[in-house]
Design a protein around this motif. Structure first.
Motif, short mmCIF file in Angstrom:
data_model
loop_
_atom_site.label_atom_id
_atom_site.label_comp_id
_atom_site.label_asym_id
_atom_site.label_seq_id
_atom_site.Cartn_x
_atom_site.Cartn_y
_atom_site.Cartn_z
N MET A 1 0.93 -1.25 0.04
CA MET A 1 0.28 0.03 0.11
C MET A 1 0.90 1.30 0.03
N GLN A 2 1.89 1.25 0.54
CA GLN A 2 2.94 2.40 1.03
C GLN A 2 3.16 2.71 -0.55
N GLU A 3 3.38 1.74 -1.33
CA GLU A 3 4.16 1.91 -2.94
C GLU A 3 3.01 2.63 -3.66
N LEU A 4 1.91 1.91 -3.56
CA LEU A 4 0.83 2.27 -4.26
C LEU A 4 0.51 3.99 -3.91
N HIS A 5 0.46 4.04 -2.48
CA HIS A 5 0.18 5.46 -2.09
C HIS A 5 1.31 6.58 -2.63
N ASP A 6 2.46 6.23 -2.47
CA ASP A 6 3.48 6.82 -3.08
C ASP A 6 3.57 7.34 -4.51
N GLU A 7 3.08 6.12 -5.32
CA GLU A 7 3.07 6.20 -6.84
C GLU A 7 1.93 7.23 -7.25
N ALA A 8 0.41 7.09 -6.41
CA ALA A 8 -0.45 7.84 -6.76
C ALA A 8 -0.15 9.46 -6.37
N PHE A 9 0.32 9.53 -5.35
CA PHE A 9 0.58 10.96 -4.98
C PHE A 9 1.82 11.71 -5.49
N LYS A 10 2.60 10.76 -6.26
CA LYS A 10 3.57 11.55 -7.27
C LYS A 10 2.92 12.22 -8.46
N ARG A 11 1.80 11.30 -8.81
CA ARG A 11 0.82 11.99 -9.93
C ARG A 11 -0.25 12.77 -9.57
N THR A 12 -0.25 13.03 -8.32
CA THR A 12 -1.55 14.12 -7.85
C THR A 12 -1.12 15.14 -7.58
N ASP A 13 -1.52 16.48 -8.01
CA ASP A 13 -1.33 17.67 -7.21
C ASP A 13 -2.49 18.15 -6.44
N CYS A 14 -2.33 18.02 -5.07
CA CYS A 14 -3.49 18.26 -4.23
C CYS A 14 -3.79 19.79 -4.37
N PHE A 89 -4.65 12.26 5.60
CA PHE A 89 -5.69 12.01 4.92
C PHE A 89 -5.18 11.76 3.33
N PRO A 90 -5.69 10.78 2.50
CA PRO A 90 -6.51 9.90 2.86
C PRO A 90 -6.31 8.61 3.62
N HIS A 91 -5.36 8.47 4.05
CA HIS A 91 -4.80 7.30 5.11
C HIS A 91 -4.80 6.20 4.35
N THR A 92 -4.31 6.12 2.97
CA THR A 92 -3.81 5.02 2.39
C THR A 92 -2.58 4.63 2.76
N ASP A 93 -1.68 5.08 3.34
CA ASP A 93 -0.34 4.58 3.88
C ASP A 93 -0.41 4.19 5.21
N ARG A 94 -1.48 4.23 5.72
CA ARG A 94 -1.59 3.67 7.25
C ARG A 94 -1.11 2.16 7.32
N LYS A 95 -0.43 1.67 8.31
CA LYS A 95 0.23 0.67 8.49
C LYS A 95 -1.12 -0.47 8.71
N LYS A 96 -2.04 -0.09 9.35
CA LYS A 96 -3.06 -0.99 9.50
C LYS A 96 -4.24 -0.68 8.41
N PHE A 97 -3.77 -0.38 7.17
CA PHE A 97 -4.75 -0.02 6.12
C PHE A 97 -6.06 -0.77 6.10
N HIS A 98 -5.74 -2.12 6.62
CA HIS A 98 -7.05 -3.13 6.31
C HIS A 98 -7.99 -2.77 7.37
N GLN A 99 -7.44 -2.15 8.45
CA GLN A 99 -8.59 -2.14 9.38
C GLN A 99 -9.79 -0.86 9.24
N ILE A 100 -9.24 -0.37 8.16
CA ILE A 100 -10.02 1.13 8.13
C ILE A 100 -10.84 1.01 6.51
N SER A 101 -11.22 -0.16 6.12
CA SER A 101 -11.75 -0.33 4.70
C SER A 101 -13.09 0.60 4.65
N ASN A 102 -13.93 0.63 5.77
CA ASN A 102 -15.16 1.30 5.70
C ASN A 102 -14.81 2.96 5.53
#
Ligand code: SF4
Ligand code: SF4
Length: 127
Positions: A1-14, A89-102
């Motif tokens: 998830m950390q990798e996917l998070h970093d990749e997505a935010f490289k391509r996103t300008d908040c 936010f958006p918490h997609t790099d949380r260590k326990k990402f699987h616990q916040i699916s809702n």
């Protein structure tokens, strides 16, 4: 998830988006309130009365959105002291990402980066 998070935010300008600040607000913890009220040199109660309300879960949230601290240029005017929920936010790099699916389900509707991260995750696990 950390990798996917970093990749997505490289391509996103908040700063081209700010949808989170425009359409939803953070929870304000007691520590957030102390820190931000101090930043404005306001009494904590005055800060609460001016900007916050208590929601159905008994948490402090903004009285209104867009967030009053969001500038017209999409910069956060209290960036250095912003609530912890904003900085995570958006918490997609949380260590326990699987616990916040809702929470993530809610966030993909708000945040294009979170949407892309979840789509990339689904491709990886071939959902
Ligand atoms: S909604 Fe997502 S992409 Fe948009 S500003 Fe917020 S964190 Fe960045
Ligand atoms: S405090 Fe700043 S980062 Fe948080 S919602 Fe408001 S403008 Fe956005």
């Amino acid at each position: 998830m950390q990798e996917l998070h970093d990749e997505a935010f490289k391509r996103t300008d908040c700063l081209d988006c700010a949808n989170c600040c425009k359409t939803t607000g953070p929870l304000f913890t007691d520590k957030d309130i102390v820190r931000i009220a101090k930043h404005f040199k306001m009494k904590q109660q005055h800060f609460i009365d001016t900007y916050l309300r208590v929601d159905e879960d008994n948490d402090y949230v903004l009285q209104s959105v867009p967030c009053p601290f969001l500038g017209a240029d999409n910069y956060c005017s209290i960036y250095d002291v912003r609530p912890k929920a904003c900085s995570g936010f958006p918490h997609t790099d949380r260590k326990k990402f699987h616990q916040i699916s809702n929470l993530t389900l809610k966030n993909v509707a708000i945040c294009p980066a979170a949407f892309n991260i979840v789509e990339a995750m689904k491709r990886r696990i071939k959902l």
